[in-house]
Design a protein around this motif. Structure first.
Motif, PDB file in Angstrom:
ATOM      1  N   LEU A  65      -3.341   4.037  -2.391  1.00 44.22           N
ATOM      2  CA  LEU A  65      -2.571   2.802  -2.214  1.00 44.22           C
ATOM      3  C   LEU A  65      -3.011   1.741  -3.221  1.00 44.22           C
ATOM      4  O   LEU A  65      -2.170   1.079  -3.835  1.00 44.22           O
ATOM      5  N   THR A  89       4.466   0.805   1.420  1.00 49.82           N
ATOM      6  CA  THR A  89       3.302   1.568   1.890  1.00 49.82           C
ATOM      7  C   THR A  89       3.738   2.895   2.508  1.00 49.82           C
ATOM      8  O   THR A  89       3.148   3.946   2.224  1.00 49.82           O
ATOM      9  N   MET A 101      -2.144  -6.002   0.307  1.00 52.99           N
ATOM     10  CA  MET A 101      -2.262  -4.638   0.845  1.00 52.99           C
ATOM     11  C   MET A 101      -3.400  -3.884   0.161  1.00 52.99           C
ATOM     12  O   MET A 101      -4.188  -3.185   0.830  1.00 52.99           O
ATOM     13  N   MET A 127       2.719   6.598   0.982  1.00 55.92           N
ATOM     14  CA  MET A 127       2.046   7.594   1.817  1.00 55.92           C
ATOM     15  C   MET A 127       2.949   8.786   2.126  1.00 55.92           C
ATOM     16  O   MET A 127       2.462   9.821   2.579  1.00 55.92           O
ATOM     17  N   ILE A 155      -6.701  -5.221   1.430  1.00 52.76           N
ATOM     18  CA  ILE A 155      -7.014  -4.679   2.765  1.00 52.76           C
ATOM     19  C   ILE A 155      -7.686  -3.318   2.628  1.00 52.76           C
ATOM     20  O   ILE A 155      -8.717  -3.036   3.246  1.00 52.76           O
ATOM     21  N   GLU A 156      -7.104  -2.463   1.797  1.00 53.32           N
ATOM     22  CA  GLU A 156      -7.656  -1.111   1.645  1.00 53.32           C
ATOM     23  C   GLU A 156      -9.035  -1.139   0.989  1.00 53.32           C
ATOM     24  O   GLU A 156      -9.931  -0.369   1.371  1.00 53.32           O
ATOM     25  N   LYS A 180      -5.896  12.809   9.008  1.00 58.41           N
ATOM     26  CA  LYS A 180      -4.691  12.168   8.479  1.00 58.41           C
ATOM     27  C   LYS A 180      -5.029  11.025   7.526  1.00 58.41           C
ATOM     28  O   LYS A 180      -4.142  10.457   6.901  1.00 58.41           O
ATOM     29  N   ARG A 181      -6.298  10.681   7.458  1.00 60.40           N
ATOM     30  CA  ARG A 181      -6.685   9.483   6.709  1.00 60.40           C
ATOM     31  C   ARG A 181      -7.042   9.814   5.259  1.00 60.40           C
ATOM     32  O   ARG A 181      -6.855  10.929   4.811  1.00 60.40           O
ATOM     33  N   SER A 205      -1.720   6.083   9.243  1.00 56.67           N
ATOM     34  CA  SER A 205      -2.175   7.476   9.407  1.00 56.67           C
ATOM     35  C   SER A 205      -1.969   7.949  10.836  1.00 56.67           C
ATOM     36  O   SER A 205      -1.677   9.128  11.078  1.00 56.67           O
ATOM     37  N   MET A 238       2.176  -6.822   8.150  1.00 54.10           N
ATOM     38  CA  MET A 238       1.119  -6.155   7.399  1.00 54.10           C
ATOM     39  C   MET A 238       0.575  -4.972   8.199  1.00 54.10           C
ATOM     40  O   MET A 238       0.509  -5.024   9.424  1.00 54.10           O
ATOM     41  N   VAL A 239       0.256  -3.912   7.486  1.00 51.41           N
ATOM     42  CA  VAL A 239      -0.309  -2.709   8.091  1.00 51.41           C
ATOM     43  C   VAL A 239      -1.555  -2.331   7.292  1.00 51.41           C
ATOM     44  O   VAL A 239      -1.824  -2.904   6.239  1.00 51.41           O
ATOM     45  N   ASN A 240      -2.315  -1.364   7.790  1.00 51.63           N
ATOM     46  CA  ASN A 240      -3.298  -0.739   6.910  1.00 51.63           C
ATOM     47  C   ASN A 240      -3.132   0.775   6.995  1.00 51.63           C
ATOM     48  O   ASN A 240      -2.398   1.295   7.846  1.00 51.63           O
ATOM     49  N   SER A 241      -3.799   1.477   6.101  1.00 53.94           N
ATOM     50  CA  SER A 241      -3.563   2.921   5.994  1.00 53.94           C
ATOM     51  C   SER A 241      -4.050   3.665   7.227  1.00 53.94           C
ATOM     52  O   SER A 241      -3.537   4.754   7.530  1.00 53.94           O
ATOM     53  N   ILE A 242      -4.992   3.084   7.953  1.00 55.22           N
ATOM     54  CA  ILE A 242      -5.473   3.762   9.165  1.00 55.22           C
ATOM     55  C   ILE A 242      -4.387   3.725  10.237  1.00 55.22           C
ATOM     56  O   ILE A 242      -4.092   4.734  10.883  1.00 55.22           O
ATOM     57  N   TRP A 253      -6.124   7.477   2.487  1.00 57.03           N
ATOM     58  CA  TRP A 253      -5.057   6.978   1.627  1.00 57.03           C
ATOM     59  C   TRP A 253      -5.439   5.734   0.831  1.00 57.03           C
ATOM     60  O   TRP A 253      -4.658   5.245   0.012  1.00 57.03           O
ATOM     61  N   ASN A 302      -3.197  -2.035  12.636  1.00 52.22           N
ATOM     62  CA  ASN A 302      -4.461  -1.438  12.181  1.00 52.22           C
ATOM     63  C   ASN A 302      -4.772  -0.218  13.053  1.00 52.22           C
ATOM     64  O   ASN A 302      -3.880   0.340  13.683  1.00 52.22           O
ATOM     65  N   ASN A 303      -6.032   0.169  13.129  1.00 54.94           N
ATOM     66  CA  ASN A 303      -6.385   1.332  13.934  1.00 54.94           C
ATOM     67  C   ASN A 303      -6.078   1.107  15.421  1.00 54.94           C
ATOM     68  O   ASN A 303      -5.556   2.004  16.094  1.00 54.94           O
TER      69      ASN A 303
END
Lengths: 135, 114
Positions: A110, B90, A43, B94, A46-47, A103-104, B62, B55-59, A106, B24-25
């Motif tokens: 993370l 996650t 994770m 957040m 990924i970020e 909203k982004r 969001s 699995m995810v991402n922050s976008i 992060w 993802n986005n």
């Protein structure tokens, strides 16, 4: 003797960060890291990759090094973008984000929460984030 | 191309979205599109089954915050179940679990939203 190191080069393409996580999973398995730590590494990676892809404003490849230390896994993610100052990036707060148009933002938070250490080196020639996960 | 897929079904007055693949986005936009459509049709209870999203991402996450904001405006609610541990972590980092809830199963989620 130097630590075993795996190197990966990724083009700036959609979902290429998943290639980085696949490599991380193989290395974490080789290091006998448990599933929780492996997922946290993936994770965070990924970020870090998304930051490198998006924030570098660079069309060049990004570079990843996985350094297998006896005590920890060290991951370096580098880009050749314009650089940024991690110190001035605000810590995101959900109560503010939920009413904000943006909203982004992060990714750094993370990475810091999921890894044991996170350090940035940035200049106008690019940025390298170095993250570690202890065994 | 993203491997994200989405199925939608109704369970009484609850809209259930079943995600599959990396959130993802693009995945987030697809989820948000369905959620916003559902809200515009008067639905106020949304659930996301994340069994097949490991699995995810922050976008992507969001974009879920946008949905939460929309639901707050209509006194609606959103929840998730079958959430992988790293996805739950996650969500917690957040803070979206302050405004939405993770359930252990579909049955628990539906019962809670009745």
């Amino acid at each position: 003797m130097s630590n075993p190191t795996v190197e990966l080069t990724l083009p700036v393409m959609q979902d290429m960060e998943l290639a980085a996580t696949k490599t991380a999973e193989v290395i974490a398995n080789r290091m006998d890291l448990d599933e929780e730590k492996t997922d946290e590494i993936s994770m965070a990676l990924i970020e870090a990759c998304i930051n490198a892809f998006e924030h570098s404003k660079s069309k060049d490849n990004i570079f990843i090094q996985y350094i297998i230390d006896p005590e920890k896994l060290i991951i370096k993610v580098g880009d050749k973008g314009i650089g940024f100052d991690a110190e001035v990036v605000a810590i995101p707060k959900i109560e503010e984000k939920i009413i904000s148009d943006n909203k982004r933002g992060w990714g750094l938070q993370l990475m810091k929460e999921l890894m044991d250490t996170v350090d940035f080196q940035s200049s106008e020639d690019g940025t390298t984030v170095t993250m570690t996960k202890n065994r | 191309m993203s491997d994200f897929n989405l199925k939608v079904r109704e369970e009484g007055d609850i809209t259930i979205l079943e995600t599959s693949g990396y959130l993802n986005n693009f995945g987030g936009d697809r989820v948000a599109s369905i959620c916003k459509q559902s809200i515009s049709e008067g639905k106020r209870k949304l659930l996301i089954n994340m069994e097949n999203t490991k699995m995810v991402n922050s976008i992507g996450v969001s974009i879920l915050i946008e949905v939460i904001e929309d639901l707050q405006g209509v006194n609606g609610t959103i929840g998730y179940y079958n959430v992988a541990p790293i996805v739950e972590k996650t969500f917690n980092i957040m803070g979206i679990t302050n405004y939405s809830k993770i359930y252990t199963s579909e049955e628990d989620a539906i019962e809670a939203l009745k």
